[in-house]
Design a protein around this motif. Structure first.
Motif, short mmCIF file in Angstrom:
data_model
loop_
_atom_site.label_atom_id
_atom_site.label_comp_id
_atom_site.label_asym_id
_atom_site.label_seq_id
_atom_site.Cartn_x
_atom_site.Cartn_y
_atom_site.Cartn_z
N ARG A 155 -0.31 3.73 -6.46
CA ARG A 155 -1.49 4.21 -5.74
C ARG A 155 -1.70 3.30 -4.53
N PRO A 156 -2.10 3.86 -3.39
CA PRO A 156 -2.28 3.03 -2.19
C PRO A 156 -3.29 1.91 -2.37
N TYR A 157 -4.28 2.13 -3.24
CA TYR A 157 -5.34 1.14 -3.41
C TYR A 157 -4.99 0.08 -4.45
N SER B 109 0.82 -1.21 0.00
CA SER B 109 0.00 0.00 0.00
C SER B 109 0.85 1.27 0.00
N PRO C 40 -6.57 -7.37 -3.71
CA PRO C 40 -7.64 -7.51 -2.71
C PRO C 40 -7.78 -8.94 -2.19
#
Length: 338
Positions: free
Chosen positions: A112-114, A107, A118
């Protein structure tokens, strides 16, 4: 420090997954260099152990636990106890700390942190291994994870005993799991202020609070648990050891005096406990599972209980003691023939 309950738990099945040869004679011969050699040359193969399902998103701690649950056998899955009455309670130190560290690092380092995977997020949840054990085996009873350090197995079993006594479950798979990874070794070394390597492994046990849950079968052993004690002062430690033997002598089931004492730990605290035990009942057979510069972490109690079950003889109970130098806690359990 007193018994968590006047009634014992009943242990039916047990299994261990480890790089070590988990026999009493082999462990007694091991030293620190032998442990490190086993760690390097005897690898845990998750694909070989769990080949019937996808393991792409499993972390190492979860794969170890699932392998040990798989080895419990199939007798307990025959429907004698409804699966909504069978739960999973797991003891651990941190869960999969490598998953948490790597996910957090991504992250910060991705553009980008996102932009993280997932599918890896569930691995950062400490209860992931217990949840997977329930999903893989269709167990719909209580599901929880307890971080209890070196005494995790017995803390988890005590919690499970309360669940069963309150009617929330008829039986439980109680397990412990500890992974070996650079991140886990770094945390252990920093906490101890000396280089320490984790010897990974997992153990699982099928337990009930009644002796007649499974038809046409009888439990392997009875397990009596004491509440953990803070051992910051030697006087507290001495009192606790005295209390253990007073509880044993007053036991209504007359389990007898322990014939073997197994101590898990590699610290001065472990030696202090054994010293007080020696004062209480003299020289008995002692098995110490502790090596300088190495740690079994949360699964040490599972290894000790497995050894006791494999070597339990009539009228020869085993006293198992786990010592946690980092948190200055001691747990104890008495294993006797059912």
């Amino acid at each position: 420090m007193s018994l968590s309950s006047s009634e014992p738990l009943y242990v039916w099945n047990s299994s261990v997954v480890s790089r070590l040869e988990c026999s009493l004679s082999s462990l007694r011969k091991l030293d620190s260099s032998g442990l490190r050699s086993a760690k390097q040359h005897t690898l845990f193969d998750a694909h070989g152990e769990l080949n019937e399902r996808s393991i792409r998103n499993l972390d190492r701690s979860s794969a170890l636990l699932l392998s040990s649950v798989k080895r419990l056998g199939s007798d307990w899955k025959t429907g004698v106890v409804p699966k909504d009455q069978l739960g999973v309670i797991v003891g651990t130190s941190f869960g999969s700390i490598s998953s948490t560290v790597n996910f957090t690092q991504d992250s910060f380092t991705e553009s980008r942190p996102y932009l993280v995977n997932p599918a890896k997020f569930p691995n950062t949840v400490m209860n992931f291994a217990a949840a997977q054990a329930a999903i893989w085996n269709g167990l719909k009873g209580p599901n929880a994870t307890i971080a209890g350090g070196a005494g995790s197995l017995f803390v988890a079993a005590t919690y499970g005993q309360r669940l069963m006594r309150s009617g929330q479950a008829s039986g439980l798979v109680v397990g412990v799991s500890e992974e070996s990874s650079p991140e886990r070794d770094t945390i252990e070394s920093a906490a101890r202020e000396q280089h320490t390597e984790i010897i990974e492994g997992a153990a699982s046990f099928l337990v009930t609070h009644k002796p007649n849950v499974f038809d046409q079968s009888r439990p392997q052993a009875e397990l009596r648990l004491w509440r953990p004690v803070q051992a910051a002062r030697l006087s507290d430690l001495q009192y606790s050891v005295e209390r253990w033997f007073r509880d044993i002598s007053l036991s209504q089931t007359s389990v007898g005096e322990p014939a073997v004492v197994t101590a898990v730990g590699e610290s001065e605290l472990c030696d202090a406990v054994l010293g007080h035990v020696g004062v209480e009942f003299g020289s008995k057979r002692t098995v110490k599972l502790g090596w300088e510069g190495c740690s079994l972490g949360a699964w040490g109690g599972g290894l000790a209980l497995s050894l006791a079950l494999d070597n339990l003889a009539a009228d020869e109970p085993w006293l198992i003691i786990t010592t946690d130098e980092l948190h200055q806690t001691v747990t104890a359990a008495l294993v006797s023939p059912a």
